[in-house]
Structure formats: C-alpha cells, structure tokens
Design an enzyme around this catalytic site. Sequence first.
Site, PDB file in Angstrom:
ATOM      1  CG  ASP A  54      -4.525   6.790   1.716  1.00  0.00           C
ATOM      2  OD1 ASP A  54      -3.546   7.510   1.961  1.00  0.00           O
ATOM      3  OD2 ASP A  54      -4.426   5.576   1.455  1.00  0.00           O
ATOM      4  CG  HIS A 108      -1.769   1.198   1.370  1.00  0.00           C
ATOM      5  ND1 HIS A 108      -3.122   1.184   1.098  1.00  0.00           N
ATOM      6  CD2 HIS A 108      -1.479   2.481   1.752  1.00  0.00           C
ATOM      7  CE1 HIS A 108      -3.625   2.396   1.311  1.00  0.00           C
ATOM      8  NE2 HIS A 108      -2.640   3.201   1.714  1.00  0.00           N
ATOM      9  CD  GLU A 109       1.708   3.631   3.675  1.00  0.00           C
ATOM     10  OE1 GLU A 109       2.052   4.714   3.155  1.00  0.00           O
ATOM     11  OE2 GLU A 109       0.620   3.473   4.265  1.00  0.00           O
ATOM     12  CG  HIS A 118       0.442   6.218  -0.803  1.00  0.00           C
ATOM     13  ND1 HIS A 118      -0.656   6.797  -1.403  1.00  0.00           N
ATOM     14  CD2 HIS A 118      -0.042   5.562   0.283  1.00  0.00           C
ATOM     15  CE1 HIS A 118      -1.744   6.515  -0.719  1.00  0.00           C
ATOM     16  NE2 HIS A 118      -1.403   5.761   0.315  1.00  0.00           N
TER      17      HIS A 118
END
Length: 288
Positions: A137, A43-44, A47
């Site tokens: 988010d 997930h990170e 980004h």
Amino acid sequence: MNKWITLLKQIRIHPLLWLVVGLAIITSHFNELFLLLLIIFVHEIGHAVAAQFFSWRIKSIVLLPFGGVAEMDEHGNRPLKEELMVILAGPLQHVWMIAVAFLCYEWQLVTPEFFTLFVQYNLMILLFNLLPIWPLDGGKLVFLYLSYFYAFGEAHRKALQLSIFMLILFLIASLWILPFNINICIILAFLLFSLYYEWKQRRYIFMRFLLERYYGKHSELRKLKPIVVQESEPIMKVLEKFQRGCKHSIIVETGNKEKSVLDENELLHAYFAEKNVSAQISDLVYVY
C-alpha cells in the site's frame, strides 16, 4: 446481498497456503496462523469493499502463505481521490480491529496474551504494508502522489525506482536484525518478483492506461493542462506526457509560434484507430 456474494466469490486461496496450514497444525501453531490470516483477510476485504463501493472491477482476492493481494482490473483512470480511499481502506481496518480488541480486553472478554498478540500482528501488518515498496500500500501511495506532478509513465517509473531502493534498504535491515529468517526471505523474494514483473510490464501498463483513456472509461478530468509540443515530435512521445486526472489540449508550435491546437482524443484516435504509430504531430495538423 448479490454484491457481497459476488465479492466472496472472488476469494482465492493459494495452494501453498494449504501446505503452511498443514505445517502449522503439525507444529501446534495453527491458532497463531489463523489469527494472522484473519487480520490479513480483513485488510484485503477492506480494499475490496471500498473498490466495490466505487464500482471498480475486482479480479480476485488472493490469500498467500505470507499475506494477501486484492487484484483490481483498473488501469490508472479512476479519480485519484477514489484510488486514495481504496488504498487506505486496507490499513484503516487495523484501527478498528485494535480498538475492538482493546474494548474486549477492558471487558475481560480476551486474555492479556491474546490481546498483546493481536495488537502485535495488526501493527506488524500495518507498518509493513505502509513501506514505500511496490506492490504494498505504501508503494501505491507513492505512485499516487507522484501522479499529481508527473506524467503517468514517469510517475510509474519513479515509483518503481524508489521501491527498488527501499527494498534494498529493507533487505540490508532484515539481514542485520534477523539474518537468514525464512519468513523474511520469502517476503523479500515475493517483493523482488513483484517489482521485476511490474517493471517488465510497465509499457503494457502504460498502453492500458491510454486505451482506457481512448475509450473514455472511468476518467476524471481534474483540470485542463495544455501540452506544448513541436510539430516534428512523434505522436507516442506526446502521449507519454499524458497525466492522470488531466484533460490535455495539444498546442503545436513551429519554432516559438503557435501553429495549431489539437484535442487529446485526436492523438488517441490517430494512434489506436488509424494505427499511425510512427506518425509525427505534423501529420495530424494537416489532417485535422
């Protein structure tokens, strides 16, 4: 290749995470923890990869005992569409991860138990991150949405106020469904501290926004938006009306009559270069 190496060098592991890993090994929950951390890491990284694609400055990617944070050294002057894509790049990772897990399940490469747990973890992280609470988010999406309609400082303040309200609702719901759950308490403490810190730093964040705008870094002039002011207004009060993605011309009026027009750079120069922090707009009209 160098970009990937640079990105990987930004990864940090919080010291408390090692303690959690040790406890997971002792209690025979390491596999579940590893799976959860893997999903958070992807997930990170989503980004971070999106940010790197747009040449954002990435400070660090920190893995925490209860999640992760991709920290960017950006201050509100990137194009709004860019920021939207960077924010959504995290949640979108869960879509392809669930799709891959489904294919592996259909091809009998994973057990039904693993597939169920993997999907549950993905949905849990996805839905939690979309809560409209800063710095999740969802909270950043709210700030981005408000930035289309309000000045930077006001949009930031409204986003934080909404986050506080939603955090209270989240606290009430958590206590009702899972009272005194240690994991929920840690997450709530983290969100509360993050909100408090962001609120306390909001003036500093606003000044960084103006400084980047003054130096002309990474700005996107979405449209020309005049700001009508009275010549007796302080410079800072006018600067507080600056909006992301807009180029401002300052229309100076005396009463209801237009007296002069200033460019936003004239205000920024007067404030930061000439240190006219307490000057009024009328002081600039006669200078420029």
